[in-house]
Design a protein around this motif. Sequence first.
Motif, mmCIF file in Angstrom:
data_model
loop_
_atom_site.group_PDB
_atom_site.id
_atom_site.type_symbol
_atom_site.label_atom_id
_atom_site.label_comp_id
_atom_site.label_asym_id
_atom_site.label_seq_id
_atom_site.Cartn_x
_atom_site.Cartn_y
_atom_site.Cartn_z
ATOM 1 N N TRP A 105 -54.092 49.372 32.599
ATOM 2 C CA TRP A 105 -52.792 50.043 32.608
ATOM 3 C C TRP A 105 -51.666 49.040 32.877
ATOM 4 O O TRP A 105 -50.608 49.093 32.246
ATOM 5 C CB TRP A 105 -52.817 51.151 33.673
ATOM 6 N N ILE A 106 -51.928 48.102 33.811
ATOM 7 C CA ILE A 106 -50.920 47.095 34.148
ATOM 8 C C ILE A 106 -50.510 46.302 32.906
ATOM 9 O O ILE A 106 -49.341 46.133 32.609
ATOM 10 C CB ILE A 106 -51.452 46.133 35.239
ATOM 11 N N PHE A 107 -51.502 45.855 32.157
ATOM 12 C CA PHE A 107 -51.174 45.027 30.994
ATOM 13 C C PHE A 107 -50.604 45.849 29.853
ATOM 14 O O PHE A 107 -49.808 45.368 29.060
ATOM 15 C CB PHE A 107 -52.402 44.236 30.534
ATOM 16 N N ARG A 108 -51.014 47.125 29.779
ATOM 17 C CA ARG A 108 -50.501 47.967 28.709
ATOM 18 C C ARG A 108 -49.014 48.265 28.925
ATOM 19 O O ARG A 108 -48.212 48.283 28.007
ATOM 20 C CB ARG A 108 -51.291 49.267 28.629
ATOM 21 N N THR A 109 -48.665 48.498 30.188
ATOM 22 C CA THR A 109 -47.274 48.866 30.473
ATOM 23 C C THR A 109 -46.432 47.654 30.850
ATOM 24 O O THR A 109 -45.217 47.746 30.911
ATOM 25 C CB THR A 109 -47.208 49.853 31.649
ATOM 26 N N GLY A 110 -47.088 46.517 31.116
ATOM 27 C CA GLY A 110 -46.348 45.330 31.541
ATOM 28 C C GLY A 110 -45.868 45.430 32.981
ATOM 29 O O GLY A 110 -45.013 44.665 33.407
ATOM 30 N N TYR A 111 -46.449 46.375 33.724
ATOM 31 C CA TYR A 111 -46.016 46.644 35.097
ATOM 32 C C TYR A 111 -45.850 45.369 35.928
ATOM 33 O O TYR A 111 -46.793 44.600 36.087
ATOM 34 C CB TYR A 111 -47.044 47.572 35.752
ATOM 35 N N ARG A 112 -44.653 45.152 36.423
ATOM 36 C CA ARG A 112 -44.304 44.004 37.273
ATOM 37 C C ARG A 112 -44.569 42.657 36.605
ATOM 38 O O ARG A 112 -44.536 41.616 37.242
ATOM 39 C CB ARG A 112 -45.063 44.047 38.605
ATOM 40 N N LEU A 113 -44.886 42.674 35.316
ATOM 41 C CA LEU A 113 -45.109 41.414 34.604
ATOM 42 C C LEU A 113 -44.051 41.207 33.538
ATOM 43 O O LEU A 113 -43.477 40.142 33.413
ATOM 44 C CB LEU A 113 -46.494 41.409 33.948
ATOM 45 N N LYS A 114 -43.809 42.266 32.761
ATOM 46 C CA LYS A 114 -42.841 42.142 31.663
ATOM 47 C C LYS A 114 -41.852 43.299 31.742
ATOM 48 O O LYS A 114 -42.249 44.439 31.937
ATOM 49 C CB LYS A 114 -43.561 42.250 30.319
ATOM 50 N N SER A 115 -40.579 42.976 31.573
ATOM 51 C CA SER A 115 -39.609 44.065 31.557
ATOM 52 C C SER A 115 -39.384 44.504 30.117
ATOM 53 O O SER A 115 -39.606 43.770 29.192
ATOM 54 C CB SER A 115 -38.307 43.612 32.191
#
Lengths: 253, 308
Positions: A243-253
């Motif tokens: 989920w983190i990589f799919r949404t870019g959570y805290r990684l990509k805006s």
Amino acid sequence: MNLHAIRAIYGFELSRWFRTLGQSIISPVISTSLYFVVFGAAIGARMGSIDGVSYGAFIIPGLVMLNLLNESISNASFGIYMPKFSGTIYEVLSAPVSAAEVVLGYVGAAATKSVLLGLLILVTARLFVPYEIAHPLMMFGFLVLTAVTFSLFGFIIGIWADGFEKLQIIPLMIVTPLTFLGGSFYSISMLPPVWQTIALFNPVVYLISGFRWSFYGVADIGAGVSLAMILVFLSVCLAVVWWIFRTGYRLKS
Amino acid sequence: MESMISVKGLTKAYASGFQALRNIDLDIHRGEIFALLGPNGAGKTTLINIICGIVRPTAGIILADGHDVVRDFRAARSRIGLVPQELSTDMFEKVRATVSFSRGLFGQPPDAARIEQVLRAVSLWDQRDAKIMTLSSGMKRRVMIAKALAHDPDILFLDEPTAGVDVELRRDMWAMVRGLRASGVTIILTTHYIEEAEEMADRVGVISKGEIILVEEKATLMRKLGKKQLRIQLLTPLSAIPTALARYPLELGGNGCELVYTFDTQGEGSGIAGLLRQLNDAGIGFRDLHSSESSLEDIFVSLVSARA
């Protein structure tokens, strides 16, 4: 598959470990030795055996788990938090790597370190207490699975954290208490019945119980249930990372 | 002209609602040096970060060497090298190790000889085993360039490459960038130093408030928008411009001691000869002439302020 990238991240993380060898290896070994001196030799001599296992030997699996969880979480969370903190994460984000490759590199390195450390603690323990491992393969399996699972958990914390305080708070406030209350130093069956039931909600109970079974063939909870619980937790962590990589959570805006 | 990077309809709205980029269309030609100019907060870095995969686009399509940077990110990104604006380095790592790391990360097999070449090219070979934290900021900047070049990219982004860099290093860097272009690398640089764009770029793009307001060959741009001025230092002050000279766009300056003649470089003939003859005929003596051409900076300032 960008194998060169996995290798680069994995190698980078391991070399970071070797740079801080004192902190990452020697200090857990020293603290474990202290546990053995205090609980094994000093107090253990006055304790009866539990499930036919001497107290000194009984606490070994719990101590290994204690270190395994702490080291997996701190290694993995620090490994991904530092690039975020220093800004070097830009390189990983702009590289031709998939999420799976990034996770394999970071989490693989963190899990490798924890497994090596766990084995080192087992060797150290042997200097203090004689013990045998009934199911060495299962023992190693539990070790690796737990290391991978909690390295994933640490990776999630490292991505979630936006300050050093957050980086520390989950290990300190949640994982350490759960580990101490999870039967590192006692058998769940020694607790009053109500607490025995409550303890079943503590996931660490399953980790320690299964791991202890692989040593002495006895456990509070069946090894199959323990294994299943680890796999459930592993799946949850994998889902969160996905989920983190799919949404870019805290990684990509 | 074959396009190396093609941006179509690119829009970026951040979660806060801030509209960083509005419907950007931009083509970067293969093998050129393209300078992206714009004031702070115009969207230069956002544009670069989206092309490189660090920021997600809200809408639009970007192709790098024909590969969609989102769908076909591996092929696209392995061709791109990025030197970001911030000096972000692994402080405890050694120079050679960090450059080798970058090469691996971008999918290239280890190659000690190539790493040596790159380090020599940025004059860091002597520092190869130094910890990055011990280097000066100019050297750290070069470490970041070496990292971006370690996988032999065809496209190089330099985001404010010479910010906070001394004059000598800036010259070195310009020479290096020209060398890269000569070897076929397409270079996109953002800069605050207009002289840098003027010195280096083949084409210039101006971005303001998230919109590309102009893309032009540098030479054409300067010709088109460039103005020349001739300042004539008079022997005796004038109180008004003589009627005989009324047909020239003249201004009186310096307490009447100076006549300023502004003319378009595109115009048919400058008219200077005629003007001087008229001055002579009118008996106005002058002791000095000084002509100047507007720089890219003047052009840039007038463009951006016209929009504001």
